[in-house]
Motif scaffolding. Sequence first.
Motif, PDB file in Angstrom:
ATOM      1  N   ILE A  60      -2.418  16.355   0.741  1.00  0.00           N
ATOM      2  CA  ILE A  60      -1.813  15.175   0.121  1.00  0.00           C
ATOM      3  C   ILE A  60      -0.313  15.401  -0.048  1.00  0.00           C
ATOM      4  N   PRO A  61       0.489  14.523   0.548  1.00  0.00           N
ATOM      5  CA  PRO A  61       1.947  14.680   0.437  1.00  0.00           C
ATOM      6  C   PRO A  61       2.413  14.608  -1.013  1.00  0.00           C
ATOM      7  N   SER A  62       3.475  15.358  -1.330  1.00  0.00           N
ATOM      8  CA  SER A  62       3.881  15.500  -2.730  1.00  0.00           C
ATOM      9  C   SER A  62       4.413  14.201  -3.336  1.00  0.00           C
ATOM     10  N   LEU A  63       5.308  13.534  -2.625  1.00  0.00           N
ATOM     11  CA  LEU A  63       5.905  12.329  -3.223  1.00  0.00           C
ATOM     12  C   LEU A  63       4.836  11.285  -3.547  1.00  0.00           C
ATOM     13  N   PRO A  64       3.943  10.961  -2.589  1.00  0.00           N
ATOM     14  CA  PRO A  64       2.852  10.042  -2.931  1.00  0.00           C
ATOM     15  C   PRO A  64       1.996  10.542  -4.100  1.00  0.00           C
ATOM     16  N   ILE A  67       3.342   9.733  -7.336  1.00  0.00           N
ATOM     17  CA  ILE A  67       3.233   8.309  -7.662  1.00  0.00           C
ATOM     18  C   ILE A  67       1.799   7.919  -8.019  1.00  0.00           C
ATOM     19  N   VAL A  68       0.822   8.567  -7.352  1.00  0.00           N
ATOM     20  CA  VAL A  68      -0.581   8.231  -7.606  1.00  0.00           C
ATOM     21  C   VAL A  68      -1.039   8.778  -8.963  1.00  0.00           C
ATOM     22  N   PRO A  70       0.211   9.100 -12.026  1.00  0.00           N
ATOM     23  CA  PRO A  70       0.336   8.335 -13.273  1.00  0.00           C
ATOM     24  C   PRO A  70      -0.848   7.410 -13.526  1.00  0.00           C
ATOM     25  N   VAL A  71      -1.380   6.829 -12.433  1.00  0.00           N
ATOM     26  CA  VAL A  71      -2.522   5.920 -12.591  1.00  0.00           C
ATOM     27  C   VAL A  71      -3.740   6.694 -13.090  1.00  0.00           C
ATOM     28  N   LEU A  72      -3.901   7.931 -12.594  1.00  0.00           N
ATOM     29  CA  LEU A  72      -5.087   8.712 -12.922  1.00  0.00           C
ATOM     30  C   LEU A  72      -4.992   9.360 -14.295  1.00  0.00           C
ATOM     31  N   VAL A  77       5.762   6.967 -14.244  1.00  0.00           N
ATOM     32  CA  VAL A  77       6.118   7.534 -12.938  1.00  0.00           C
ATOM     33  C   VAL A  77       7.220   8.585 -13.076  1.00  0.00           C
ATOM     34  N   VAL A 154      11.362  17.563  -5.043  1.00  0.00           N
ATOM     35  CA  VAL A 154      11.015  16.229  -4.539  1.00  0.00           C
ATOM     36  C   VAL A 154      10.953  15.203  -5.671  1.00  0.00           C
ATOM     37  N   ALA A 156      12.918  14.624  -7.810  1.00  0.00           N
ATOM     38  CA  ALA A 156      14.238  14.030  -8.041  1.00  0.00           C
ATOM     39  C   ALA A 156      14.341  12.630  -7.444  1.00  0.00           C
ATOM     40  N   VAL A 157      13.600  12.392  -6.357  1.00  0.00           N
ATOM     41  CA  VAL A 157      13.642  11.076  -5.718  1.00  0.00           C
ATOM     42  C   VAL A 157      13.211   9.996  -6.707  1.00  0.00           C
ATOM     43  N   LEU A 158      12.302  10.378  -7.612  1.00  0.00           N
ATOM     44  CA  LEU A 158      11.824   9.427  -8.612  1.00  0.00           C
ATOM     45  C   LEU A 158      12.660   9.483  -9.886  1.00  0.00           C
TER      46      LEU A 158
ATOM     47  N   MET B   1      -6.507   1.591 -13.954  1.00  0.00           N
ATOM     48  CA  MET B   1      -7.281   1.359 -12.717  1.00  0.00           C
ATOM     49  C   MET B   1      -6.937   0.004 -12.105  1.00  0.00           C
ATOM     50  N   GLN B   3      -4.029  -1.089 -11.680  1.00  0.00           N
ATOM     51  CA  GLN B   3      -2.924  -0.865 -10.750  1.00  0.00           C
ATOM     52  C   GLN B   3      -3.439  -0.412  -9.405  1.00  0.00           C
ATOM     53  N   LEU B  75      13.984  18.453   0.743  1.00  0.00           N
ATOM     54  CA  LEU B  75      14.814  17.314   0.327  1.00  0.00           C
ATOM     55  C   LEU B  75      16.294  17.684   0.418  1.00  0.00           C
ATOM     56  N   ALA B 159       3.721  15.017   5.491  1.00  0.00           N
ATOM     57  CA  ALA B 159       3.981  14.828   4.065  1.00  0.00           C
ATOM     58  C   ALA B 159       5.452  14.533   3.830  1.00  0.00           C
ATOM     59  N   LEU B 180      10.185   1.417  -5.171  1.00  0.00           N
ATOM     60  CA  LEU B 180      10.902   2.101  -6.253  1.00  0.00           C
ATOM     61  C   LEU B 180      12.103   1.270  -6.699  1.00  0.00           C
ATOM     62  N   TYR B 185       5.318  -1.549  -8.312  1.00  0.00           N
ATOM     63  CA  TYR B 185       4.464  -0.361  -8.360  1.00  0.00           C
ATOM     64  C   TYR B 185       3.272  -0.478  -7.408  1.00  0.00           C
ATOM     65  N   LEU B 189       2.393   2.437  -4.841  1.00  0.00           N
ATOM     66  CA  LEU B 189       1.089   3.094  -4.922  1.00  0.00           C
ATOM     67  C   LEU B 189       0.302   2.856  -3.637  1.00  0.00           C
ATOM     68  N   SER B 192       1.660   4.992  -0.979  1.00  0.00           N
ATOM     69  CA  SER B 192       1.260   6.379  -1.240  1.00  0.00           C
ATOM     70  C   SER B 192      -0.158   6.633  -0.752  1.00  0.00           C
ATOM     71  N   VAL B 196      -1.402   9.309   2.060  1.00  0.00           N
ATOM     72  CA  VAL B 196      -2.456  10.283   1.765  1.00  0.00           C
ATOM     73  C   VAL B 196      -3.572  10.171   2.809  1.00  0.00           C
TER      74      VAL B 196
END
Lengths: 215, 227
Positions: A60-64, A67-68, A70-72, A77, A154, A156-158, B1, B3, B75, B159, B180, B185, B189, B192, B196
Amino acid sequence: MTWVLQNLPLIADRTWAHLATSLPAVLAALVLAVPLGWLAHRYRPLNGPLLTGAGLLYAIPSLPLFIVLPVLIGTGVRDVVNVVVALTLYGVALLVRSVADGLDGIPPEARNAAVALGYPPLRRFLAVDLPLAGPVILSGLRVVAVSTVSLCTVGAVLGVPSLGLLFTDGFQRGILAEILTGIVLTAVLALALDRLIVLLGRLAMPWTRTAGAGA
Amino acid sequence: MNQLLEAVRWCLDPAHWDGPAGIAARSVEHVGYTLLAVAIAAVIAVPVGWWVGHTGRGRGLAVAVSGAARALPTLGVLTLAGLLLGIGLAAPMTAFVILAVPSILAGAYAGFEAVDRRVIDAARAQGYTGAQVLWQIEVPLGLPVLLGGLRSAALQVVATATLAAYVGAGGLGRFLFLGLKTQDYAMMLGASLLVVALAVVLDGAFAAAGRAAVPRGVTVARRLITT
């Protein structure tokens, strides 16, 4: 160089934020990976799912993931907690395999000898299994430390504070020195942490010193 | 959920899929960047890694380079290249290739090192030349480890390709940064989740390709593929 001298407080601030995010993640990864790795080693049916799961997690890529999450876990964010949790997950994903491999590699004679000497299971695990698996776990931990410090940027982008903010800020304002400072400091931090782990490993496992742990 | 539902709805909306800025086009860009970067990195790293593995020379340097490269924040390299090379594909490609080289290099030389010395000695005793040892023994037997290196390189790049949009290139990261900026959002999301999913699919594809490419009879190195 002038930029560095003029912005020392900012740099110190970012470095501190970077450490405060990556160190807890590395520690948490180690604490979580040992029992999980033990489960994968001890119970064969769990071995496949645990190691495959760890592999998938790492895919799983870090940036996504930042973002994912916070929902869980119900954070914002821009929350530092997201980054710490995400980095911990990556660390666990990498380390579970090291722990399982390390425990798998213990010679059965050593284990049998411990059993014969009357070590109860938990004591045997702590006093015999874990130290014998130590060098393999240590080398896994070194990889985790370096990649965690590097990945931390990474966020930092957010807008999550770390040395990565020197990259985004330097890019937006066109300051080459700022980006270079960020790169050098991140690499130095990663390699310093790596050295520290090697030293701690030597203190904790004096018998590996003669075996030549390698760089 | 809630979202999450919004994000899934965003992904499934057919209106978001079409056109040059749609999900389909961005996914193709994303995969394209990944494959191109891995291919360029392989062209650089595989011969060097094979040379190191075959001759045993320069091993310390290769290990040091791989280790040091892991400490380089992508980065940072990306923004540095972006500032120096300007907006476009050159900057992210440079960063991705730098990112991909260490894994492939390590896979190439470690694959050769995993070959049992006795096998090579036996081949030499039968009169194999250096080139024959290289092409008929070391390359095929080292292949599984090399594929493992290619796989982890591809995963790292897929990634990181998300960040390409940060310096003005395309890929699925576009939606992330757009979301962003506009505080959307669901879009962030949704994108994202797409990245993934793409990473997981690519990982599976590489694992399958790796298993298929292992020469028949090679069992020792097979387990190394997963590392």
